[in-house]
Scaffold this motif. Structure first.
Motif, PDB file in Angstrom:
ATOM      1  N   ALA A 305       0.833  -1.210   0.000  1.00  0.00           N
ATOM      2  CA  ALA A 305       0.000   0.000   0.000  1.00  0.00           C
ATOM      3  C   ALA A 305       0.865   1.256   0.000  1.00  0.00           C
ATOM      4  N   ALA A 306       1.936   1.257   0.782  1.00  0.00           N
ATOM      5  CA  ALA A 306       2.830   2.417   0.791  1.00  0.00           C
ATOM      6  C   ALA A 306       3.497   2.606  -0.569  1.00  0.00           C
ATOM      7  N   GLY A 307       3.879   1.503  -1.214  1.00  0.00           N
ATOM      8  CA  GLY A 307       4.478   1.618  -2.541  1.00  0.00           C
ATOM      9  C   GLY A 307       3.517   2.200  -3.556  1.00  0.00           C
ATOM     10  N   VAL A 308       2.259   1.789  -3.514  1.00  0.00           N
ATOM     11  CA  VAL A 308       1.258   2.341  -4.439  1.00  0.00           C
ATOM     12  C   VAL A 308       1.047   3.825  -4.178  1.00  0.00           C
ATOM     13  N   ALA A 309       0.951   4.206  -2.903  1.00  0.00           N
ATOM     14  CA  ALA A 309       0.742   5.619  -2.575  1.00  0.00           C
ATOM     15  C   ALA A 309       1.924   6.477  -3.038  1.00  0.00           C
ATOM     16  N   ILE A 310       3.136   6.013  -2.780  1.00  0.00           N
ATOM     17  CA  ILE A 310       4.316   6.789  -3.187  1.00  0.00           C
ATOM     18  C   ILE A 310       4.396   6.888  -4.704  1.00  0.00           C
ATOM     19  N   THR A 311       4.068   5.814  -5.401  1.00  0.00           N
ATOM     20  CA  THR A 311       4.114   5.838  -6.864  1.00  0.00           C
ATOM     21  C   THR A 311       3.137   6.854  -7.437  1.00  0.00           C
ATOM     22  N   ILE A 312       1.905   6.863  -6.907  1.00  0.00           N
ATOM     23  CA  ILE A 312       0.903   7.811  -7.416  1.00  0.00           C
ATOM     24  C   ILE A 312       1.340   9.250  -7.155  1.00  0.00           C
ATOM     25  N   LEU A 313       1.863   9.520  -5.956  1.00  0.00           N
ATOM     26  CA  LEU A 313       2.303  10.873  -5.642  1.00  0.00           C
ATOM     27  C   LEU A 313       3.498  11.287  -6.504  1.00  0.00           C
ATOM     28  N   LEU A 314       4.434  10.367  -6.722  1.00  0.00           N
ATOM     29  CA  LEU A 314       5.589  10.707  -7.564  1.00  0.00           C
ATOM     30  C   LEU A 314       5.171  10.988  -8.994  1.00  0.00           C
ATOM     31  N   VAL A 315       4.252  10.206  -9.515  1.00  0.00           N
ATOM     32  CA  VAL A 315       3.765  10.462 -10.872  1.00  0.00           C
ATOM     33  C   VAL A 315       3.077  11.809 -10.951  1.00  0.00           C
ATOM     34  N   THR A 316       2.307  12.162  -9.927  1.00  0.00           N
ATOM     35  CA  THR A 316       1.628  13.466  -9.921  1.00  0.00           C
ATOM     36  C   THR A 316       2.627  14.613  -9.902  1.00  0.00           C
ATOM     37  N   VAL A 317       3.633  14.530  -9.037  1.00  0.00           N
ATOM     38  CA  VAL A 317       4.635  15.592  -8.950  1.00  0.00           C
ATOM     39  C   VAL A 317       5.446  15.690 -10.238  1.00  0.00           C
ATOM     40  N   CYS A 318       5.846  14.552 -10.782  1.00  0.00           N
ATOM     41  CA  CYS A 318       6.612  14.568 -12.037  1.00  0.00           C
ATOM     42  C   CYS A 318       5.792  15.164 -13.174  1.00  0.00           C
ATOM     43  N   LYS A 319       4.508  14.828 -13.213  1.00  0.00           N
ATOM     44  CA  LYS A 319       3.654  15.395 -14.242  1.00  0.00           C
ATOM     45  C   LYS A 319       3.520  16.908 -14.085  1.00  0.00           C
ATOM     46  N   PHE A 320       3.416  17.375 -12.845  1.00  0.00           N
ATOM     47  CA  PHE A 320       3.328  18.813 -12.598  1.00  0.00           C
ATOM     48  C   PHE A 320       4.627  19.524 -12.995  1.00  0.00           C
ATOM     49  N   VAL A 321       5.753  18.917 -12.659  1.00  0.00           N
ATOM     50  CA  VAL A 321       7.037  19.521 -13.024  1.00  0.00           C
ATOM     51  C   VAL A 321       7.197  19.569 -14.532  1.00  0.00           C
ATOM     52  N   TRP A 322       6.801  18.529 -15.210  1.00  0.00           N
ATOM     53  CA  TRP A 322       6.928  18.514 -16.673  1.00  0.00           C
ATOM     54  C   TRP A 322       6.019  19.552 -17.315  1.00  0.00           C
ATOM     55  N   GLU A 323       4.784  19.651 -16.833  1.00  0.00           N
ATOM     56  CA  GLU A 323       3.878  20.660 -17.386  1.00  0.00           C
ATOM     57  C   GLU A 323       4.386  22.064 -17.098  1.00  0.00           C
ATOM     58  N   GLY A 324       4.954  22.260 -15.878  1.00  0.00           N
ATOM     59  CA  GLY A 324       5.520  23.569 -15.577  1.00  0.00           C
ATOM     60  C   GLY A 324       6.722  23.897 -16.442  1.00  0.00           C
ATOM     61  N   TYR A 325       7.521  22.904 -16.756  1.00  0.00           N
ATOM     62  CA  TYR A 325       8.677  23.131 -17.629  1.00  0.00           C
ATOM     63  C   TYR A 325       8.237  23.494 -19.039  1.00  0.00           C
ATOM     64  N   ARG A 326       7.169  22.874 -19.492  1.00  0.00           N
ATOM     65  CA  ARG A 326       6.698  23.171 -20.846  1.00  0.00           C
ATOM     66  C   ARG A 326       6.041  24.542 -20.929  1.00  0.00           C
ATOM     67  N   SER A 327       5.292  24.907 -19.891  1.00  0.00           N
ATOM     68  CA  SER A 327       4.578  26.192 -19.930  1.00  0.00           C
ATOM     69  C   SER A 327       5.330  27.312 -19.231  1.00  0.00           C
ATOM     70  N   GLN A 328       6.489  26.993 -18.626  1.00  0.00           N
ATOM     71  CA  GLN A 328       7.300  27.982 -17.909  1.00  0.00           C
ATOM     72  C   GLN A 328       6.535  28.668 -16.791  1.00  0.00           C
ATOM     73  N   THR A 329       5.589  27.944 -16.171  1.00  0.00           N
ATOM     74  CA  THR A 329       4.831  28.488 -15.042  1.00  0.00           C
ATOM     75  C   THR A 329       4.747  27.424 -13.962  1.00  0.00           C
ATOM     76  N   ASN A 330       4.619  27.885 -12.739  1.00  0.00           N
ATOM     77  CA  ASN A 330       4.472  26.988 -11.590  1.00  0.00           C
ATOM     78  C   ASN A 330       3.269  27.447 -10.760  1.00  0.00           C
ATOM     79  N   ASP A 331       2.151  26.794 -10.981  1.00  0.00           N
ATOM     80  CA  ASP A 331       0.934  27.119 -10.259  1.00  0.00           C
ATOM     81  C   ASP A 331       0.828  26.181  -9.057  1.00  0.00           C
ATOM     82  N   MET A 332       1.213  26.669  -7.871  1.00  0.00           N
ATOM     83  CA  MET A 332       1.198  25.834  -6.684  1.00  0.00           C
ATOM     84  C   MET A 332      -0.225  25.485  -6.262  1.00  0.00           C
TER      85      MET A 332
END
Length: 737
Positions: A305-332
């Motif tokens: 369960a901890a592995g699944v939770a960490i994986t989902i959170l890491l994917v979410t953060v990585c997706k946010f970082v990638w979208e921010g890199y593409r749009s040059q914005t960081n909407d917290m």
């Protein structure tokens, strides 16, 4: 019972023996034995390309008569059979024996020097990769049999086969989950109403992203846990089933061992001596005692369960970082919203892991602790609390999801995927894992009761499937086929009961047949998930397979009653769960007609009056045929005033104001060509009305003996209620086919 099994193992381990322990069994002959069997050890070696079985027999002479009988001259005689055929090839080697060298009165009995020991080596023919030897061992002095014992010897299946049995099912299961997940996402994109629904296809947190993962995992769990029954299986059966322990959150020597583990494989042989089936399975695994299996499963569940939770959170953060890199914005703020949304997904994912994926093994391991309440009271009480918590969690989760018919999403393609149109008795299916866990874990002392309970579970599932076929509901063919396979294997396992006294050949053939059935079933499920479904989807995309063939008949959608309608969700419903519409039909849904008369809502009085054709939509799950043409036109509709250049908004509004719906409340309309589904919707909104509440409304007009002013009064009262409380729904007539 547990200590009586564990203490001999500890003594034998402390004696520094040179071979693996074999469990001695009494012989079937009636010789008067002068030598009592104490222990038996053996090892399998390979010499000059041939397998050689070496045995060591340790015994105790009655009345210390070894020297008197010249017991050192006695020799071992071995008869080993596999599938009813002898596998001994050639003369025995290195035969020798000795009497006790130390007095048993002055030295501890755990010292092997206080017993008589006989050894020998026996060349064998080529063995099958998975085989068990039914071996009869005798100690003979000239023509006299001093001792006789039997044992089942299971050679080690090999490191390559062990890794294959662990890795291949795991890889294929993950492959099935990935393929079905991608196919599901593709189907939802193809079946969405609007473009934004493609991105929202997997937004329901209850839904599983990999629907093919569960059925494969459940079947592997059944193979492993059915091998834990207290039955004298051939050794190779448990050796194969033990390699699937990972499917039930069991790993050898991980993470709790209490500084004791069974040897597992010693000198090329499985070293086993146990009373209960689950304890014997742990010995084949080479893991810790069965009393620690529940602790290990709980800890491993938390880690998963901890592995699944960490994986989902890491994917979410990585997706946010990638979208921010593409749009040059960081909407917290957007990141916080997305993390909150994914937290809900994590909660439902953990719920699925506990209640769908691993409920059966958790219940079985927990109830197994009931066999040792006097030795481990705290352990047993905690396990019972865990079972109660699992039952409560399952009850409230199903009750919450059943109100919106979303429990099918959580328990996808399992026996729990019960449509709401089926009776409430079908919710007893949620208790099947608990009954199976009771049979496998708590009834380890009663082998026949275990088989009877497991068979009853499969018969109940098949009964539910037959009821679905009788009621003309969608038949869960996959669940029915799996239940048939499980029932067949349970019936075949009756051969292994002690009272049947089946020969080694029959027992081995039945065990091979059971393993073959499980292999074919698992392969068929993979072909269905990884080959058939993707092929059907590709053919549909290429236009080679029609929509009606690729999907179930929507005209057979279930009928919902007042009780089901009252539990409709107030949450926002995603259109992705509804079938797709034909864009061409949507484009032609409403258009003006050039003729002044014809089928429509009404006809104009002049020659230039326009009318609208019906809104023709593809049937969806909640569609019911509208009122027939005759019933709609059986009453007079005032002619609407239609402008010369009609539009959808204006004309629809004029028609809605012009049509009088009062005749729909008459008794005649309730008995002839009535859309009962719409009536139930109206009853749910305005309150249910019966003929007893409207005695003046009968078929054919007003009731005899009633004045017409009362009817007009009640009709006007209903008009005021509809104006105050809601809106009117106008459904067009069905077009002529």
């Amino acid at each position: 019972m547990f200590l009586s099994t564990l203490l001999p193992c500890l003594l034998l381990l402390s004696a520094s023996v040179e071979a693996g322990f074999l469990r001695p069994l009494p012989c079937t002959d009636t010789d008067n034995s002068l030598l009592e069997s104490i222990s038996l050890h053996g090892f399998l070696d390979r010499e000059d390309g041939n397998d050689v079985l070496s045995l060591r027999f340790i015994g105790d002479y009655i009345d210390d008569r070894c020297d008197e009988l010249n017991g050192s001259l006695a020799r071992l005689s071995v008869d080993a059979k596999a599938l009813g055929h002898s596998v001994i090839d050639g003369e025995p080697r290195n035969l020798h024996g000795r009497c006790p060298t130390l007095s048993r009165e002055n030295y501890p009995r755990w010292d092997n020097r206080t017993y008589a020991i006989y050894e020998g080596s026996f060349p064998l023919k080529s063995l099958l990769p998975f085989s068990t030897l039914d071996t009869t061992i005798r100690v003979q002095l000239n023509e006299t049999t001093l001792a006789c014992t039997r044992t089942y010897i299971t050679p080690y299946i090999g490191s390559v086969a062990s890794r294959a049995l662990v890795g291949i099912p795991l890889v294929l299961m993950l492959l099935a989950g990935i393929v079905t997940g991608a196919l599901k996402r593709s189907q939802k994109r193809r079946g969405s109403f609007f473009r934004h629904e493609a991105d929202d296809a997997l937004r329901d947190r209850v839904d599983t992203p990999m629907p093919g993962l569960g059925p494969c995992l459940h079947h592997l769990q059944f193979v492993f846990l059915s091998g834990c029954l207290t039955l004298p299986y051939p050794g190779f059966f448990r050796a194969v089933a033990s390699k699937l322990a990972w499917s039930s959150l069991i790993f050898a020597n991980w993470p709790v061992t209490h500084q004791f583990t069974y040897p597992g494989v010693e000198d090329g042989l499985f070293s086993v001596n146990a009373t209960y089936g689950l304890e014997e399975m742990s010995q084949y695994l080479g893991s810790t005692t069965a009393s620690d299996l529940w602790t290990n499963s709980i800890v491993n569940l938390v880690l998963v369960a901890a592995g699944v939770a960490i994986t989902i959170l890491l994917v979410t953060v990585c997706k946010f970082v990638w979208e921010g890199y593409r749009s040059q914005t960081n909407d917290m703020a957007l990141l916080r919203t997305e993390i909150l949304s994914q937290t809900q997904r994590i909660g439902w994912s953990i719920t699925r892991i506990v209640l769908d994926y691993f409920l059966h093994p958790l219940v079985a391991f927990s109830l197994y602790q009931m066999n040792y309440p006097q030795w481990f009271p705290f352990h047993t009480s905690m396990a019972m609390i865990a079972v109660i918590a699992l039952a409560g969690m399952l009850f409230f989760t199903v009750r919450y999801l059943a109100k919106t018919n979303r429990h099918i999403l959580l328990f996808h393609q399992t026996l729990f995927a019960t449509p709401v149109s089926q009776p409430s008795a079908f919710y007893a299916l949620y208790g099947v894992p608990f009954v199976r866990g009771l049979a496998i874990g708590a009834l380890q002392r009663y082998a026949l009761a275990q088989l009877l309970l497991l068979g009853a579970c499969e018969l109940f599932i098949l009964g539910c499937c037959l009821w679905s076929a009788y009621s003309r509901l969608p038949i869960p063919w996959r669940q029915a086929a799996l239940a048939l396979v499980r029932l067949a294997t349970v019936c075949m396992s009756l051969v292994f009961i002690d009272h049947v006294n089946a020969s080694e050949r029959i027992a081995s053939n039945v065990a091979y047949a059971i393993l073959l059935m499980h292999t074919v079933t698992f392969a068929s499920s993979l072909l269905l998930d990884c080959v058939y479904e993707p092929t059907r989807g590709v053919l549909h995309n290429l236009g080679l397979l029609k929509e009606d063939q690729a999907h179930m008949d929507r005209s057979k959608a279930p009928v919902y009653g007042i009780k089901q309608l009252s539990h409709r969700s107030t949450r926002r419903t995603s259109f992705a769960h509804l079938p797709s519409l034909d864009p061409l039909d949507v484009g032609r849904s409403v258009r003006p007609s050039s003729s002044g008369s014809g089928s429509g809502y009404g006809s104009g009085s002049g020659s230039g009056g326009d009318s609208f054709e019906d809104v023709r939509l593809e049937p969806i799950q909640f569609f019911r045929p509208p009122r027939s043409q005759r019933s709609v036109l059986s009453f007079t509709l005032p002619a609407p005033v239609v402008p010369s250049a009609p539009t959808f908004e204006s004309d629809a509004g004029d028609i809605g104001k012009a049509i009088e719906l009062d005749p729909l409340d008459d008794g005649e309309m309730r008995t002839i060509n009535t859309d009962y589904y719409s009536c139930r919707e109206a009853d749910q909104f305005y309150g249910r009305r019966t003929h007893a509440e409207h005695p003046d409304l009968q078929q054919g007009g007003e009731a005899p003996g009633r004045s017409s002013w009362l009817s007009r009064f009640r009709r006007g009262k209903r008009k005021e209620k509809s104006k105050e409380k809601g809106f009117e729904v106008i459904r067009p007539p069905r077009p002529p086919m």
